[in-house]
Motif scaffolding. Structure first.
Motif, mmCIF file in Angstrom:
data_model
loop_
_atom_site.group_PDB
_atom_site.id
_atom_site.type_symbol
_atom_site.label_atom_id
_atom_site.label_comp_id
_atom_site.label_asym_id
_atom_site.label_seq_id
_atom_site.Cartn_x
_atom_site.Cartn_y
_atom_site.Cartn_z
ATOM 1 N N CYS A 214 70.022 -65.372 -58.247
ATOM 2 C CA CYS A 214 70.159 -64.315 -59.285
ATOM 3 C C CYS A 214 69.497 -64.802 -60.525
ATOM 4 O O CYS A 214 69.988 -64.456 -61.507
ATOM 5 N N LYS A 313 76.185 -61.176 -55.661
ATOM 6 C CA LYS A 313 74.907 -60.815 -56.127
ATOM 7 C C LYS A 313 74.905 -59.100 -56.515
ATOM 8 O O LYS A 313 74.398 -58.790 -57.489
ATOM 9 N N GLU A 317 74.322 -57.503 -60.139
ATOM 10 C CA GLU A 317 72.945 -56.488 -60.397
ATOM 11 C C GLU A 317 73.339 -55.235 -61.008
ATOM 12 O O GLU A 317 72.622 -54.509 -61.484
#
Length: 318
Positions: A214, A313, A317
């Motif tokens: 990321c 993840k 986000e």
């Protein structure tokens, strides 16, 4: 859903034989809260037995830790006090105490299931030791040994007062505990600023295995039993590694996977304000705090890691 401390102390006062236990793989808060409560109960004239898994070496300086029992007992108790444990399963082989005994549940994990007959859960508290400090206030006088235990648990779960759960009250409590002439610098040094050669070697291997995802905001690493044994250690030497991963520049969340035995993998997670790792841990049968949580997974690294990493993840986000 919470009872008052007054209700809880009234129940304790009515009981003579009391069992105390905390969560599996006991950390500084679990060990210290159990020991502090045990010492207070003995001052109140109670018969006390503390049950925990083997206490890690770094916490064996906590007064009363040498009296802890590591195996279940067929003894009957009037009362069971569960400390620093979010749900029944986290008591491990001592879960039987809940089924057989009137239970008081005192904890600060936001994921707590309120499994006791009497409960006091405060997810905003820095530690269970902070709650025990509040419980004892006005009910049982402190002494140097109790203060040592409570201070140890508080600084362990606050990361030496750096975690966001540290409040002005936390600092006030620690300040009072210091007035009992405890060796506070020695306690801090042992918990945060020293490590064994084995721990250093294992950390080195974990850093070699670390992968940044990321855009560098997620750190992921793992250690197998073979890697730990190659460095002369085991899973008990791996507890602090996830914090080192999280402290990498640019990292907002970290997860560290390590084998406790073949087919059983512990996932420890740490984060900053961007991610609530407790929510992720709960999805996999675990729990803990908003910024520090974990869960136990069953399978191989290849089978279990992607599922947890994908959740992290997704959270990053948002």
């Amino acid at each position: 859903m919470n009872n008052s401390f007054e209700e809880i102390t009234e129940i304790i006062d009515e009981c003579d034989s009391i069992a105390v236990a905390g969560h599996v793989s006991p950390d500084g808060d679990a060990v210290s809260s159990c020991c502090a409560v045990a010492m207070a109960l003995e001052k109140k004239g109670k018969q006390v037995t503390v049950f925990l898994e083997d206490v890690p070496e770094k916490f064996r300086a906590v007064p009363y830790s040498d009296k802890i029992k590591t195996e279940p007992s067929d003894e009957d108790f009037d009362l069971f006090i569960s400390l620093d444990c979010g749900d029944e399963g986290r008591l491990g082989e001592f879960t039987y105490l809940i089924k057989n005994t009137l239970t008081v549940n005192i904890d600060h994990h936001v994921s707590n299931t309120y499994f006791g007959r009497y409960n006091f859960v405060d997810g905003d508290a820095s530690s269970t030791c902070e709650l025990v400090y509040r419980l004892l206030d006005g009910w049982c006088p402190l002494d140097k040994d109790i203060a040592y235990a409570l201070y140890t648990g508080i600084i362990f779960d606050t990361g030496c007062f750096k975690h966001s759960s540290t409040s002005p009250f936390t600092m006030q409590a620690a300040a009072e505990l210091m007035t009992y002439n405890i060796p506070f610098t020695e306690i801090q040094e042992k918990l945060f600023y020293s490590h064994t050669p084995v721990e250093a070697k294992m950390l080195g291997t974990a850093i070699e295995n670390m992968e940044l995802m990321c855009g560098g905001s997620l750190a992921v690493s793992q250690l197998s039993i073979e890697e730990m044994e190659k460095n002369g250690g085991n899973s008990k030497d791996a507890d602090a590694i996830v914090s080192y991963l999280k402290n990498t520049d640019g990292v907002d969340a970290a997860v560290f996977f390590y084998e406790k035995k073949k087919g059983e993998i512990k996932a420890s997670m740490r984060s900053n304000e961007r991610v609530n790792v407790s929510e992720i841990a709960v999805k996999f049968g675990g729990g803990g705090h908003v910024r520090a949580s974990g869960c136990t997974l069953f399978g191989t690294f290849e089978e279990v890691m992607p599922k947890v990493v994908e959740e992290l993840k997704r959270a990053l986000e948002v």
